[in-house]
Design a protein around this motif. Structure first.
Motif, PDB file in Angstrom:
ATOM      1  N   UNK A 104       1.003  -1.295  -0.082  1.00 25.16           N
ATOM      2  CA  UNK A 104      -0.003  -0.061  -0.059  1.00 25.16           C
ATOM      3  C   UNK A 104       0.859   1.392   0.004  1.00 25.16           C
ATOM      4  N   UNK A 105       1.877   1.242   0.746  1.00 20.87           N
ATOM      5  CA  UNK A 105       2.633   2.408   0.929  1.00 20.87           C
ATOM      6  C   UNK A 105       3.469   2.681  -0.516  1.00 20.87           C
ATOM      7  N   UNK A 106       3.806   1.438  -0.919  1.00 22.53           N
ATOM      8  CA  UNK A 106       4.519   1.638  -2.425  1.00 22.53           C
ATOM      9  C   UNK A 106       3.734   2.081  -3.510  1.00 22.53           C
ATOM     10  N   UNK A 107       2.424   1.793  -3.070  1.00 22.09           N
ATOM     11  CA  UNK A 107       1.404   2.459  -4.255  1.00 22.09           C
ATOM     12  C   UNK A 107       1.084   3.778  -4.329  1.00 22.09           C
ATOM     13  N   UNK A 108       1.291   4.527  -3.153  1.00 18.31           N
ATOM     14  CA  UNK A 108       1.233   5.766  -2.998  1.00 18.31           C
ATOM     15  C   UNK A 108       2.163   6.727  -3.813  1.00 18.31           C
ATOM     16  N   UNK A 109       1.699   7.780  -4.504  1.00 20.07           N
ATOM     17  CA  UNK A 109       2.370   8.409  -5.437  1.00 20.07           C
ATOM     18  C   UNK A 109       2.408   9.800  -4.818  1.00 20.07           C
ATOM     19  N   UNK A 110       4.042  10.224  -4.621  1.00 21.48           N
ATOM     20  CA  UNK A 110       4.262  11.270  -3.702  1.00 21.48           C
ATOM     21  C   UNK A 110       4.188  12.447  -4.823  1.00 21.48           C
TER      22      UNK A 110
END
Ligand SMILES: [Zn+2]
Length: 110
Positions: A104-110
């Protein structure tokens, strides 16, 4: 009309219990399974018929849509067991909760 397996008395087919000895005349276990997302109006009903005579035992699967039966099939006990082994043996391993969080964290686009 049929004969009660326990006491041998005549019992009307509509009776679930023998009126003479109270033996259950039809043992059936039923479970409903909901359809997946997009098929919420459908359900799978699985009925296991337990009977003293081995030849009478079976498992019946029926597909219900909006409270109507769309189709049904009965399996002998050995085929039903094979189906159970297939489902259990082919189930994916449970995901580790930390793996899910990392994904889930890896899927977040910053
Ligand atoms: Zn009886």
């Amino acid at each position: 009309m049929h004969s009660c397996a326990r006491c041998g008395s005549s019992v009307g087919d509509a009776f679930r219990y023998c009126p003479w000895c109270a033996a259950p005349q039809r043992l059936k276990l039923v479970e409903f399974f909901r359809g997946r997302v997009g098929e919420e109006d459908k359900a799978l009903r699985v009925s296991r018929y337990l009977h003293d005579e081995l030849g009478e035992r079976h498992v019946r699967f029926s597909i219900w849509t909006d409270a109507r039966v769309e189709g049904a099939v009965s399996l002998e006990d050995d085929e039903a067991e094979r189906l159970g082994r297939f489902l259990l043996g082919s189930a994916p391993p449970p995901r580790h909760p930390l793996r899910e969080l990392v994904d889930r964290v890896a899927a977040i686009r910053f």
